[in-house]
Motif scaffolding. Structure first.
Motif, PDB file in Angstrom:
ATOM      1  N   ASN A  10       0.833  -1.207   0.000  1.00  0.00           N
ATOM      2  CA  ASN A  10       0.000   0.000   0.000  1.00  0.00           C
ATOM      3  C   ASN A  10       0.873   1.265   0.000  1.00  0.00           C
ATOM      4  O   ASN A  10       0.787   2.095   0.895  1.00  0.00           O
ATOM      5  CB  ASN A  10      -0.930  -0.021   1.226  1.00  0.00           C
ATOM      6  N   PRO A  46       1.398  -0.748  -6.438  1.00  0.00           N
ATOM      7  CA  PRO A  46       0.629  -0.259  -5.291  1.00  0.00           C
ATOM      8  C   PRO A  46      -0.710  -0.985  -5.162  1.00  0.00           C
ATOM      9  O   PRO A  46      -1.382  -1.245  -6.166  1.00  0.00           O
ATOM     10  CB  PRO A  46       0.416   1.221  -5.604  1.00  0.00           C
ATOM     11  N   PHE A  47      -1.067  -1.328  -3.919  1.00  0.00           N
ATOM     12  CA  PHE A  47      -2.368  -1.941  -3.641  1.00  0.00           C
ATOM     13  C   PHE A  47      -3.313  -0.813  -3.219  1.00  0.00           C
ATOM     14  O   PHE A  47      -3.257  -0.336  -2.097  1.00  0.00           O
ATOM     15  CB  PHE A  47      -2.227  -2.993  -2.531  1.00  0.00           C
ATOM     16  N   LEU A  48      -4.125  -0.360  -4.169  1.00  0.00           N
ATOM     17  CA  LEU A  48      -5.012   0.778  -3.934  1.00  0.00           C
ATOM     18  C   LEU A  48      -6.461   0.384  -4.183  1.00  0.00           C
ATOM     19  O   LEU A  48      -6.748  -0.363  -5.131  1.00  0.00           O
ATOM     20  CB  LEU A  48      -4.655   1.943  -4.869  1.00  0.00           C
ATOM     21  N   ASN A  49      -7.356   0.912  -3.344  1.00  0.00           N
ATOM     22  CA  ASN A  49      -8.794   0.639  -3.502  1.00  0.00           C
ATOM     23  C   ASN A  49      -9.078  -0.866  -3.591  1.00  0.00           C
ATOM     24  O   ASN A  49      -9.815  -1.331  -4.458  1.00  0.00           O
ATOM     25  CB  ASN A  49      -9.350   1.363  -4.740  1.00  0.00           C
ATOM     26  N   GLU A  50      -8.425  -1.594  -2.704  1.00  0.00           N
ATOM     27  CA  GLU A  50      -8.631  -3.050  -2.596  1.00  0.00           C
ATOM     28  C   GLU A  50      -8.251  -3.802  -3.862  1.00  0.00           C
ATOM     29  O   GLU A  50      -8.783  -4.877  -4.143  1.00  0.00           O
ATOM     30  CB  GLU A  50     -10.104  -3.362  -2.241  1.00  0.00           C
ATOM     31  N   SER A  53      -2.667  -2.409  -8.484  1.00  0.00           N
ATOM     32  CA  SER A  53      -2.631  -1.419  -9.563  1.00  0.00           C
ATOM     33  C   SER A  53      -1.962  -1.975 -10.811  1.00  0.00           C
ATOM     34  O   SER A  53      -1.165  -2.917 -10.754  1.00  0.00           O
ATOM     35  CB  SER A  53      -1.881  -0.164  -9.106  1.00  0.00           C
ATOM     36  N   THR A 156      -1.588   8.825  -1.432  1.00  0.00           N
ATOM     37  CA  THR A 156      -1.059   7.693  -2.197  1.00  0.00           C
ATOM     38  C   THR A 156      -1.630   7.690  -3.607  1.00  0.00           C
ATOM     39  O   THR A 156      -0.926   7.393  -4.576  1.00  0.00           O
ATOM     40  CB  THR A 156      -1.391   6.353  -1.484  1.00  0.00           C
ATOM     41  N   GLU A 157      -2.900   8.056  -3.740  1.00  0.00           N
ATOM     42  CA  GLU A 157      -3.538   8.106  -5.062  1.00  0.00           C
ATOM     43  C   GLU A 157      -2.885   9.179  -5.935  1.00  0.00           C
ATOM     44  O   GLU A 157      -2.667   8.966  -7.133  1.00  0.00           O
ATOM     45  CB  GLU A 157      -5.040   8.386  -4.940  1.00  0.00           C
ATOM     46  N   TYR A 160       0.424   7.981  -7.109  1.00  0.00           N
ATOM     47  CA  TYR A 160       0.244   7.024  -8.210  1.00  0.00           C
ATOM     48  C   TYR A 160       0.042   7.768  -9.534  1.00  0.00           C
ATOM     49  O   TYR A 160       0.491   7.316 -10.584  1.00  0.00           O
ATOM     50  CB  TYR A 160      -0.937   6.094  -7.925  1.00  0.00           C
TER      51      TYR A 160
END
Length: 210
Positions: A10, A46-50, A53, A156-157, A160
């Motif tokens: 994350n 990256p592990f974003l929004n469950e 990526s 983090t978003e 990205y």
């Protein structure tokens, strides 16, 4: 395309960045052992929004700083480039860790001099307000956006988003827009704090003549 071991986390890592990690899960302990014995690299998407990526950063193992009796370890790594995940699989055949087919992405690192100057001016103000002048002093004159990306208060978003931008000029535009948005807010907050501090002090005021 090529196969790459993947270690979703994350966080966003930028090319050139040095990253220290504490490894405790058996699957990633196995990955580190494979890096040591086979000289392989691994990617951090990256592990974003469950979800994992589509873009990620390739990492090279630099050193195992410490081995624990439990099998856990502290490692030093360095980011070398950006890739796109074309196909993700939860486990590399015969391994515990994830992997995927990836395509390396080229980077246009040419800097826009005018944007660089404006960003420098804004950064100077930002670090002054935050009491972080040392960050500016340590920055090389020809710094890239990647060098300051973690010191801009980005989510983090948003970080990205910088990874998605495949030219330095595009990254500069994103950073400048962010700085021009947050600086007035920070400066107003500082002025407010100063007014609150002064309220209640003995005031030496010159009365108006009338």
């Amino acid at each position: 395309m090529r196969q790459l071991a993947l270690f979703p986390l994350n966080l966003v890592v930028f090319p050139g960045e040095k990253l220290n990690l504490h490894i405790f899960e058996p699957r990633y302990r196995q990955l580190v052992r494979d890096c040591l014995s086979e000289g392989i690299t691994f990617g951090i998407p990256p592990f974003l929004n469950e979800a994992v990526s589509q873009l990620g950063t390739e990492m090279k193992l630099v050193d195992v700083e410490k081995n624990y009796a439990s099998g856990e370890m502290d490692i030093r790594t360095k980011a070398v480039g950006v890739f796109r995940v074309e196909e993700f699989y939860r486990q590399v055949p015969g391994k515990l860790y994830a992997g995927g087919l990836v395509e390396d992405l080229a980077d246009d690192d040419r800097t826009d001099i005018l944007l660089q100057r404006r960003i420098s001016e804004q950064l100077q103000q930002l670090y002054d307000v935050l009491g972080l002048r040392k960050l500016m002093q340590e920055l090389p004159a020809n710094f890239r956006v990647y060098d300051v990306a973690h010191h801009l208060g980005l989510s983090t978003e948003q970080e990205y988003q910088l990874l998605e931008a495949l030219t330095e000029a595009e990254r500069q535009e994103i950073v400048l827009e962010h700085l021009e948005h947050i600086l007035p807010v920070l400066l107003e907050t500082e002025r407010l704090k100063e007014r609150v501090r002064l309220n209640g002090h003995f005031k030496n005021l010159t009365p108006p003549n009338f």
